[in-house]
Motif scaffolding. Structure first.
Motif, mmCIF file in Angstrom:
data_model
loop_
_atom_site.group_PDB
_atom_site.id
_atom_site.type_symbol
_atom_site.label_atom_id
_atom_site.label_comp_id
_atom_site.label_asym_id
_atom_site.label_seq_id
_atom_site.Cartn_x
_atom_site.Cartn_y
_atom_site.Cartn_z
ATOM 1 N N ILE A 552 -48.634 -46.817 -18.903
ATOM 2 C CA ILE A 552 -47.996 -47.756 -19.001
ATOM 3 C C ILE A 552 -48.667 -47.526 -16.981
ATOM 4 O O ILE A 552 -49.078 -47.036 -16.102
ATOM 5 C CB ILE A 552 -47.017 -47.248 -18.100
ATOM 6 N N GLU A 553 -48.423 -48.942 -16.535
ATOM 7 C CA GLU A 553 -48.800 -49.252 -15.341
ATOM 8 C C GLU A 553 -48.113 -49.473 -14.044
ATOM 9 O O GLU A 553 -46.658 -49.487 -14.182
ATOM 10 C CB GLU A 553 -49.852 -50.861 -14.854
ATOM 11 N N ARG A 554 -47.845 -48.537 -13.243
ATOM 12 C CA ARG A 554 -46.866 -48.910 -11.553
ATOM 13 C C ARG A 554 -46.647 -49.717 -11.320
ATOM 14 O O ARG A 554 -45.483 -49.455 -11.337
ATOM 15 C CB ARG A 554 -48.499 -47.347 -10.939
ATOM 16 N N ALA A 555 -47.598 -50.586 -11.350
ATOM 17 C CA ALA A 555 -46.592 -52.242 -10.631
ATOM 18 C C ALA A 555 -45.167 -52.151 -11.873
ATOM 19 O O ALA A 555 -44.959 -53.111 -11.619
ATOM 20 C CB ALA A 555 -47.754 -52.974 -11.027
ATOM 21 N N GLU A 556 -45.471 -51.807 -13.155
ATOM 22 C CA GLU A 556 -44.912 -52.378 -14.016
ATOM 23 C C GLU A 556 -43.100 -51.847 -14.061
ATOM 24 O O GLU A 556 -42.349 -52.384 -13.675
ATOM 25 C CB GLU A 556 -45.511 -52.116 -15.591
ATOM 26 N N ILE A 557 -43.324 -50.312 -13.136
ATOM 27 C CA ILE A 557 -42.424 -49.762 -13.045
ATOM 28 C C ILE A 557 -41.845 -49.703 -11.770
ATOM 29 O O ILE A 557 -40.449 -50.245 -11.450
ATOM 30 C CB ILE A 557 -42.914 -47.808 -12.788
ATOM 31 N N GLU A 558 -42.370 -50.010 -10.852
ATOM 32 C CA GLU A 558 -41.679 -50.704 -9.696
ATOM 33 C C GLU A 558 -40.906 -51.775 -9.876
ATOM 34 O O GLU A 558 -40.357 -52.063 -9.074
ATOM 35 C CB GLU A 558 -43.187 -50.681 -8.613
ATOM 36 N N SER A 559 -41.974 -52.985 -10.884
ATOM 37 C CA SER A 559 -40.900 -53.987 -10.713
ATOM 38 C C SER A 559 -40.159 -54.034 -11.616
ATOM 39 O O SER A 559 -39.396 -55.030 -12.447
ATOM 40 C CB SER A 559 -42.403 -55.211 -11.395
#
Length: 682
Positions: A552-559
């Protein structure tokens, strides 16, 4: 100077690398079972190295796994929530060997008499159903004292979600019982659901904890006495290294630390040579291990069984995915009740060792078979430091097996190697074909002292087109320890439909796991610039039992990008199983974080010379026909030059191993010294 020492079942190996000069030093000594750490000092003395000269010393050993398998750990008490006293004994109700009348379930490491129930109950949502009182903890303390236990495992219901009760109990027990009693709480090891597996992992950590932590402590103390002021790191089962402080608290992380270093190095060497898809094959003195590397990435399993799947103890902890079989150089050949030739899993180990070691061994082994067939040079073993008794091996082969089977010594030896190759081929099939991969699409990288002599036969059996023999194959696990990063894996069960997940709450959980990772990297002395994190989710389709681990990419969780997560899961599922159900809802089971501290990697210098004096003789070797030897050229690996071609049949000798090529095989050394072998068609 960086030094790595790997303690195996038969030999202890040392590799030292000086980054300033590019010099590589190696040494090998027989393992000392009475005190494993003595093998470390024996290797240092043989290599004429002092600990004070090293900036880093990395250590891997079989200490933890030996304690578990031999069941010589501490008397352990188990503390559980009231009503769950028998979960550890009941275990799972599957029966892996349905038609085995002698099948037995794993025997718990803690008897029911030392399993104590605590009057407490925490709900999965964090609500306290029954509070854990000080009086209840005092009662438990008295019960543990009366039991005489030297270690304590604590595993309360739902502590993976809310560990408050467990932490309270662990703190009071440590204060009341003192430092001589080893206390482990489940949430300190793994915060993941499945009660039986979590209890088993916690018990295993407590069971091996006192002896393993004492061993690490003795190593630390002696290194300090001898002037070592650098970083002392311990190899982990997950392919990373950790600080001694972490190792003492988390000895279960050391269980499979020995062979893992070689898998990490195999991935690195494979990528450097242009082979991203590699099957790592390591054959030592006691066992043979194989692992699959796809697209340059090592396969990591999130759990394994100590003692085998059928009757072993489950341990829920990340480990490099390895299949192991009892076929090593020291594996003993024997005749069963109906007169059939068998091999292993019993091993001659280092004491007394194979017959040819002349150390009291009387049972024929795989190493004896290779000596009888001329595949291993009796006079050149370990560079001539340890001559082998070929006549004794031949006589033992005849008297112990040949006379009973009405076969010559060479026929028996050939049969032993055929059985060994068949067993090891099955292991390679297990890690490749049975996982959905075609071994013909991979190169095999063969290591261990006994790996190169057998690699070509295994590769031919499975139609593997290329075999790579790396530099220092007999010291490769130790070499791999110098190529590993500091690594710590963390998990938290978050059980809910993915579409209902609060991604901001998940972000907070990842942040908590990241703080734990930073503390561990601090203890290992990792610089800020070398630190990184990898995020994962364990996902499955609704109704499935087990999950797939998805990056998982951090940006995917943040968005809150659910679509990207869904697409990646379906892609991985399709690649793994050949199908995907894109319209089915997903379930989130666990979130995971890997904290990584990158360490510099060894770079081998280019090899010089023209190879004109590479051939050092010829000798008679029995290859495919056990009755007719073949005159084979013998080459010194140290004298081979890059780019020259050598055709089989021939023998390539080096300090601690021998590579055997058959008719039709051809070898070309790489610029940095690795042997790239094209395997003849079957």
């Amino acid at each position: 100077m960086e030094i790595a020492v790997d303690i195996g079942g038969t030999f202890t190996d040392l590799v030292a690398f000086n980054s300033a000069t590019g010099k590589v030093t190696q040494s090998k000594q027989l393992t000392t079972p009475a005190e494993f750490s003595q093998g470390v000092w024996d290797c240092l003395a043989k290599a004429e190295l002092k600990p004070e000269d090293a900036e880093t010393l990395v250590h891997g050993s079989t200490v933890a796994i030996n304690i578990a398998i031999e069941q010589t750990g501490a008397e352990t008490a188990l503390i559980v929530s009231k009503g769950t006293r028998d979960v550890y004994k009941i275990g799972r109700q599957n029966r892996p060997e349905a038609y085995n009348f002698l099948f037995h379930r794993p025997d718990p490491l803690v008897p029911r008499s030392r399993t104590f129930e605590a009057e407490e109950r925490m709900l999965a949502n964090g609500d306290v159903h029954i509070a854990l009182t000080d009086a209840e903890i005092d009662r438990i303390v008295d019960a543990v004292r009366e039991s005489g236990a030297k270690a304590v495992a604590i595993c309360f219901l739902h502590s993976y979600a809310v560990p408050a009760h467990e932490n309270k109990a662990a703190g009071r027990l440590r204060a009341a019982l003192g430092p001589d009693i080893y206390v482990t709480a489940s949430n300190e090891i793994v915060r993941e659901y499945r009660e039986y597996e979590r209890i088993s992992t916690t018990v295993m950590n407590a069971y091996i904890g006192p002896k393993t932590s004492a061993y690490v402590g003795r190593m630390e103390e002696r290194l300090q006495r001898e002037g070592f002021g650098g970083r002392f790191l311990i190899m982990q089962s997950n392919g990373g290294v950790m600080s001694p402080k972490t190792a003492k608290a988390l000895p279960v992380a050391m269980m499979e630390s020995g062979p893992v270093g070689g898998v990490i190095a195999a991935a690195e060497i494979g990528k450097r040579l242009g082979f991203d898809d590699v099957i790592s094959f390591d054959m030592g003195g006691t066992t043979a291990k194989t692992s699959l590397i796809k697209a340059g990435e090592v396969s990591i399993a999130q759990g394994y069984y100590v003692g085998g799947y059928a009757s072993g103890h489950p341990v829920t902890f990340p480990v490099v995915d390895i299949i192991e079989v009892g076929a090593g150089g020291g594996s003993i050949a024997w005749i069963d009740q109906i007169g059939a030739l068998k091999l292993g899993p019993q091993s001659a180990s280092s004491v007394p060792g194979p017959i040819c070691y002349s150390r009291g061994g009387t049972e024929p082994t795989v190493t004896d078979a290779n000596v009888v067939l001329g595949r291993i040079g009796a006079k050149s073993f370990l560079g001539g430091e340890m001559p082998l008794d070929a006549e004794g091996a031949t006589a033992g082969m005849s008297s112990r097996l040949g006379d009973r089977l009405d076969m010559t010594a060479t026929q028996v030896a050939h049969g032993i190697l055929q059985i060994a190759v068949a067993k090891m081929s099955l292991a390679v099939r297990g890690i490749s074909v049975e996982r959905g991969y075609d071994p013909r699409d991979f190169a095999m990288l063969a290591t261990g002292g006994a790996g190169p002599p057998h690699a070509l036969a295994i590769a031919r059996d499975l139609h593997i087109p290329t075999v790579i023999i790396p530099n220092l194959p007999a010291h490769f696990s130790a070499l791999g320890m110098l190529m590993t990063d500091v690594r710590h894996d963390y998990v938290r069960t978050v059980y809910q439909p993915l579409l209902d997940a609060d991604f901001q709450a998940l972000l907070s959980i990842y942040a908590e796991l990241g703080v734990s990772g930073l503390h561990a990297l601090d203890e290992a002395g990792v610089d800020e610039a070398a630190r990184s994190e990898i995020w994962w989710m364990d996902l499955r389709y609704m109704g499935q039992e087990f999950w797939l681990q998805i990056p998982i990419e951090r940006a995917e969780i943040e968005s809150g990008n659910v679509a990207a997560v869904l697409a990646r899961f379906n892609e991985v599922h399709d690649r793994r199983f050949g199908h995907a159900a894109a319209n089915e809802p997903l379930e989130l089971v666990n979130v995971r974080l890997t904290a990584v501290g990158t360490r510099p990697k060894i770079e081998f210098p280019h090899v010089g010379g023209d190879g004109a004096d590479a051939q050092i003789g010829t000798r008679e070797v029995y290859l495919d026909d056990p009755d007719t030897p073949v005159a084979c050229a013998v080459y010194s690996r140290e004298r081979l030059a890059p780019g020259i071609r050598i055709d089989g049949p021939c023998v390539i000798e080096e300090y601690a191993s021998t590579t055997l090529l058959f008719e039709g095989d051809s070898l070309v050394p790489a610029e940095t010294g690795e042997l790239i072998i094209t395997v003849a068609a079957r």
